[in-house]
Design a protein around this motif. Structure first.
Motif, short mmCIF file in Angstrom:
data_model
loop_
_atom_site.label_atom_id
_atom_site.label_comp_id
_atom_site.label_asym_id
_atom_site.label_seq_id
_atom_site.Cartn_x
_atom_site.Cartn_y
_atom_site.Cartn_z
N ILE A 57 0.83 -1.19 0.00
CA ILE A 57 0.00 0.00 0.00
C ILE A 57 0.87 1.25 0.00
O ILE A 57 1.79 1.37 0.80
CB ILE A 57 -0.90 0.00 1.25
CG1 ILE A 57 -1.74 -1.27 1.26
CG2 ILE A 57 -1.79 1.22 1.30
CD1 ILE A 57 -1.88 -1.88 2.61
N LYS A 58 0.55 2.18 -0.89
CA LYS A 58 1.26 3.46 -0.91
C LYS A 58 1.07 4.17 0.42
O LYS A 58 -0.01 4.17 0.99
CB LYS A 58 0.71 4.38 -2.01
CG LYS A 58 1.01 3.95 -3.40
CD LYS A 58 0.42 4.95 -4.36
CE LYS A 58 0.33 4.36 -5.75
NZ LYS A 58 -0.40 5.23 -6.68
N VAL A 64 5.99 2.68 1.46
CA VAL A 64 4.90 1.70 1.35
C VAL A 64 4.67 1.04 2.70
O VAL A 64 5.57 0.95 3.53
CB VAL A 64 5.18 0.62 0.28
CG1 VAL A 64 5.18 1.19 -1.11
CG2 VAL A 64 6.45 -0.14 0.56
N ASP A 65 3.44 0.60 2.90
CA ASP A 65 3.08 -0.21 4.06
C ASP A 65 2.75 -1.61 3.55
O ASP A 65 2.39 -1.79 2.38
CB ASP A 65 1.84 0.36 4.76
CG ASP A 65 2.11 1.70 5.43
OD1 ASP A 65 3.28 2.02 5.71
OD2 ASP A 65 1.13 2.42 5.68
N PHE A 66 2.86 -2.59 4.44
CA PHE A 66 2.57 -3.97 4.10
C PHE A 66 1.47 -4.49 5.03
O PHE A 66 1.68 -4.58 6.23
CB PHE A 66 3.82 -4.84 4.24
CG PHE A 66 4.96 -4.35 3.39
CD1 PHE A 66 5.04 -4.68 2.05
CD2 PHE A 66 5.95 -3.54 3.94
CE1 PHE A 66 6.09 -4.22 1.27
CE2 PHE A 66 7.00 -3.08 3.18
CZ PHE A 66 7.08 -3.42 1.83
N GLN A 80 2.53 -3.32 8.57
CA GLN A 80 3.91 -2.92 8.83
C GLN A 80 4.24 -1.69 8.00
O GLN A 80 4.13 -1.70 6.78
CB GLN A 80 4.85 -4.06 8.47
CG GLN A 80 6.30 -3.76 8.70
CD GLN A 80 7.19 -4.94 8.32
OE1 GLN A 80 6.72 -5.97 7.86
NE2 GLN A 80 8.47 -4.77 8.51
N GLY A 81 4.61 -0.62 8.70
CA GLY A 81 5.03 0.60 8.03
C GLY A 81 6.53 0.76 8.14
O GLY A 81 7.24 -0.13 8.62
N LYS A 82 7.01 1.91 7.74
CA LYS A 82 8.44 2.18 7.78
C LYS A 82 8.97 2.19 9.21
O LYS A 82 10.06 1.71 9.49
CB LYS A 82 8.73 3.51 7.09
CG LYS A 82 10.19 3.79 6.88
CD LYS A 82 10.38 5.01 6.01
CE LYS A 82 11.84 5.21 5.69
NZ LYS A 82 12.04 6.31 4.74
N TYR A 83 8.18 2.74 10.14
CA TYR A 83 8.65 2.90 11.51
C TYR A 83 7.86 2.11 12.55
O TYR A 83 8.30 1.98 13.68
CB TYR A 83 8.64 4.38 11.91
CG TYR A 83 9.54 5.22 11.03
CD1 TYR A 83 10.92 5.11 11.11
CD2 TYR A 83 9.00 6.09 10.10
CE1 TYR A 83 11.75 5.87 10.30
CE2 TYR A 83 9.82 6.85 9.29
CZ TYR A 83 11.19 6.73 9.40
OH TYR A 83 12.00 7.48 8.58
N THR A 84 6.67 1.64 12.19
CA THR A 84 5.84 0.93 13.16
C THR A 84 5.19 -0.30 12.55
O THR A 84 5.00 -0.39 11.34
CB THR A 84 4.70 1.83 13.70
OG1 THR A 84 3.85 2.18 12.61
CG2 THR A 84 5.23 3.07 14.37
N THR A 85 4.85 -1.23 13.41
CA THR A 85 4.07 -2.40 13.03
C THR A 85 2.96 -2.56 14.05
O THR A 85 3.22 -2.55 15.25
CB THR A 85 4.95 -3.67 13.00
OG1 THR A 85 6.02 -3.46 12.06
CG2 THR A 85 4.16 -4.88 12.58
N SER A 86 1.73 -2.67 13.57
CA SER A 86 0.58 -2.78 14.46
C SER A 86 -0.25 -4.01 14.13
O SER A 86 -0.53 -4.26 12.95
CB SER A 86 -0.33 -1.55 14.32
OG SER A 86 0.36 -0.37 14.62
#
Length: 101
Positions: A57-58, A64-66, A80-86
């Motif tokens: 995802i943009k 991008v996020d996953f 999962q983003g560049k700096y965080t995962t939730s």
């Protein structure tokens, strides 16, 4: 593979709408790929390999996020983003949201 790309796309749309509300646009979904043995990095199965779908995802600032979705259950596991995962949870009405750490 228990789910189709089309099914996962619909789950992705519902999840992103729940998480990002009005900030989400369908065009933000770049692609969806199947990973036969994705090593999970969050949740009760951390470190185990699991068949998953990953929606790419943009995000902000050309990133991008996953969004990782279980092929076994069809449920989103985490984003999962560049700096965080939730981790992703679902409320009683079936709406998805980020789990508070």
């Amino acid at each position: 593979m228990k789910h189709t790309e089309k099914q996962i796309l619909e789950i992705t749309k519902k999840t992103l709408k729940g998480i990002f509300k009005d900030l989400y646009k369908e065009s933000d979904i770049e692609k969806i790929v199947f990973e036969k043995n994705e090593e999970l990095i969050r949740g009760k199965n951390t470190g185990k390999n699991h068949p998953c779908w990953v929606a790419i995802i943009k995000s902000l600032f050309d990133s991008v996020d996953f969004l990782v979705i279980s092929d076994e259950t069809g449920e989103p596991l985490y984003i999962q983003g560049k700096y965080t995962t939730s981790e992703i949870e679902k409320d009683q009405e079936g709406n998805y949201y980020r789990k508070e750490n």
